[in-house]
Design a protein around this motif. Structure first.
Motif, PDB file in Angstrom:
ATOM      1  N   HIS A  80      11.101  31.783 -24.344  1.00 55.39           N
ATOM      2  CA  HIS A  80      11.056  33.251 -24.118  1.00 55.39           C
ATOM      3  C   HIS A  80      12.274  33.588 -23.695  1.00 55.39           C
ATOM      4  O   HIS A  80      12.616  33.108 -22.222  1.00 55.39           O
ATOM      5  CB  HIS A  80       9.752  33.702 -23.676  1.00 55.39           C
ATOM      6  N   GLU A  81      12.963  34.734 -23.691  1.00 53.31           N
ATOM      7  CA  GLU A  81      14.055  35.385 -23.202  1.00 53.31           C
ATOM      8  C   GLU A  81      13.733  36.553 -22.265  1.00 53.31           C
ATOM      9  O   GLU A  81      13.158  37.273 -22.811  1.00 53.31           O
ATOM     10  CB  GLU A  81      15.188  35.724 -24.242  1.00 53.31           C
ATOM     11  N   PHE A  82      14.322  36.346 -21.056  1.00 51.52           N
ATOM     12  CA  PHE A  82      14.097  37.583 -20.325  1.00 51.52           C
ATOM     13  C   PHE A  82      15.668  37.996 -19.776  1.00 51.52           C
ATOM     14  O   PHE A  82      16.475  36.946 -19.349  1.00 51.52           O
ATOM     15  CB  PHE A  82      13.201  37.234 -19.118  1.00 51.52           C
ATOM     16  N   GLY A 121      -1.554  36.695 -24.529  1.00 50.78           N
ATOM     17  CA  GLY A 121      -0.310  35.761 -24.499  1.00 50.78           C
ATOM     18  C   GLY A 121      -0.716  34.412 -23.905  1.00 50.78           C
ATOM     19  O   GLY A 121      -1.997  34.060 -23.568  1.00 50.78           O
ATOM     20  N   ASN A 122       0.155  33.373 -24.003  1.00 51.14           N
ATOM     21  CA  ASN A 122      -0.262  32.054 -23.656  1.00 51.14           C
ATOM     22  C   ASN A 122       0.544  31.875 -22.255  1.00 51.14           C
ATOM     23  O   ASN A 122       0.772  30.438 -22.217  1.00 51.14           O
ATOM     24  CB  ASN A 122       0.251  31.080 -24.776  1.00 51.14           C
ATOM     25  N   PHE A 123       1.289  32.497 -21.522  1.00 50.40           N
ATOM     26  CA  PHE A 123       1.651  32.003 -20.157  1.00 50.40           C
ATOM     27  C   PHE A 123       0.657  32.050 -19.289  1.00 50.40           C
ATOM     28  O   PHE A 123      -0.271  32.635 -18.958  1.00 50.40           O
ATOM     29  CB  PHE A 123       2.699  33.132 -19.771  1.00 50.40           C
ATOM     30  N   ALA A 173       5.058  16.448 -17.162  1.00 53.90           N
ATOM     31  CA  ALA A 173       3.742  16.988 -17.551  1.00 53.90           C
ATOM     32  C   ALA A 173       3.951  18.244 -18.841  1.00 53.90           C
ATOM     33  O   ALA A 173       2.976  18.663 -19.081  1.00 53.90           O
ATOM     34  CB  ALA A 173       2.870  17.445 -16.627  1.00 53.90           C
ATOM     35  N   GLY A 174       5.020  18.681 -18.770  1.00 50.97           N
ATOM     36  CA  GLY A 174       5.240  19.637 -19.728  1.00 50.97           C
ATOM     37  C   GLY A 174       5.509  21.029 -18.991  1.00 50.97           C
ATOM     38  O   GLY A 174       5.164  22.112 -19.911  1.00 50.97           O
ATOM     39  N   ALA A 175       5.759  21.376 -17.967  1.00 54.81           N
ATOM     40  CA  ALA A 175       5.759  22.521 -17.274  1.00 54.81           C
ATOM     41  C   ALA A 175       7.145  23.323 -17.955  1.00 54.81           C
ATOM     42  O   ALA A 175       8.137  22.757 -18.430  1.00 54.81           O
ATOM     43  CB  ALA A 175       6.108  22.631 -15.881  1.00 54.81           C
ATOM     44  N   ALA A 176       7.015  24.491 -18.069  1.00 55.36           N
ATOM     45  CA  ALA A 176       8.130  25.174 -18.404  1.00 55.36           C
ATOM     46  C   ALA A 176       9.001  25.895 -17.428  1.00 55.36           C
ATOM     47  O   ALA A 176      10.161  26.464 -17.642  1.00 55.36           O
ATOM     48  CB  ALA A 176       7.736  26.606 -19.074  1.00 55.36           C
TER      49      ALA A 176
END
Lengths: 256, 64
Positions: free
Chosen positions: A11-13, A92-94, A144-147
């Motif tokens: 996702h872009e911010f 959402g999924n955040f 672990a897959g953190a964003a």
């Protein structure tokens, strides 16, 4: 600066300021969105109260990305449960993982945070773990897959600034994910310094919520974060280890 | 008795949808766990609350 986006989980911010909403009011959210340009606002999940007519969601404008946290969780299992409930709330999924065992210093439990990150990333969450800045943990979070990784600058709510500066710098240098400095940033100059170091974004709540003039402070943070980001992208000038270096020509002096 | 957010309530036999409506919850703003499992909104009407069940009803608050 338009092409310089903050990207979290695809996702872009445009904004590099994230608002924590613990101490919230209409005024805070308005200032954070209008004056600080926040595009992400954190929320907590709690037992619902039927008599409560107002919801924080009424204050948050459309288009803002909601970042539910797992505050209240004391271990990975509780954090996973809260994250799933947050997703069921349909925003959402955040998720920002926040796991604390101690209520005096409110320090995050890195080990449990890695565990929760692994489970939730597999379930498709965009996982943003709040952590004590430690390189080994940060590497585990990447695996672990953190964003993103969200190291604390100093104790939550303290407004004390970059107490963990050296260790956040190590994360910035070594970890290939956005490093978002969260907790403890109290002044625009501290936000600016973190951004100059290469932090991807700043999260704050108390710094704004306890300021004298909220909108003015929100605007000051926006400018500080943008200035720090620009300085980082520009590349800071070098620092001499000793001595001086003339910045004027050393020839053509008006003397014999 | 059914334990709702930690409080015992005499609502056994009702559906989840019936209880939530009677208790005046804003269905768009809550998520519900029934005996530890999240209940999809579409299943509120068919979820019958039994004696000894536990439900948790949560919503977003400021935090973070």
């Amino acid at each position: 600066m338009n092409s310089d986006k903050l990207i979290i989980g695809g996702h872009e911010f445009n904004s590099r300021f994230i608002l924590g909403s613990g101490k919230y009011s209409m005024k805070l959210i308005e200032a954070a969105v209008k004056d600080a340009g926040a595009e992400i606002i954190t929320l907590a999940v709690r037992r619902a109260n039927t008599k409560e007519n107002e919801s924080i969601l009424d204050y948050i404008p459309k288009g803002i990305t909601l970042l539910p946290n797992t505050s209240g969780a004391r271990n990975a299992e509780e954090a996973v449960r809260i994250a799933r409930l947050a997703r069921a709330l349909g925003c959402g999924n955040f998720v920002k993982i926040e796991i604390m065992r101690d209520s005096k210093y409110l320090l995050p439990d890195n080990v449990e945070t890695v565990k929760a990150t692994e489970i939730l990333a597999k379930e498709g969450f965009v996982v943003m773990p709040y952590m004590y800045p430690d390189l080994n943990t940060a590497r585990d979070l990447v695996n672990a897959g953190a964003a993103s990784v969200m190291p604390l600058a100093s104790p939550i709510g303290s407004n004390k600034g970059l107490a963990t500066k050296e260790f956040i710098q190590i994360l910035i240098d070594e970890i290939d994910l956005p490093i978002i400095v969260d907790a403890g940033i109290g002044r625009p100059s501290q936000a600016c310094e973190a951004m100059e170091m290469g932090a991807a974004a700043i999260m704050a709540n108390t710094a704004l919520a306890t300021a004298g003039d909220l909108p003015m402070m929100a605007s000051a943070f926006k400018q500080a974060i943008e200035a720090g980001r620009k300085a980082y992208l520009a590349g800071l000038g070098r620092v001499l280890t000793r001595g001086a270096s003339a910045s004027d020509p050393l020839t053509g002096f008006l003397r014999d | 008795m059914v334990r709702v957010n930690g409080e015992e309530k005499d609502i056994a036999g009702k559906t989840l949808a019936e209880y939530l409506t009677a208790a005046n919850y804003d269905m768009k703003r809550i998520a519900v766990e029934h005996n530890g499992d999240i209940v999809a909104v579409a299943r509120y009407g068919e979820t019958v609350l039994m004696d000894g069940d536990g439900i948790e009803i949560v919503s977003f608050v400021g935090g973070g």
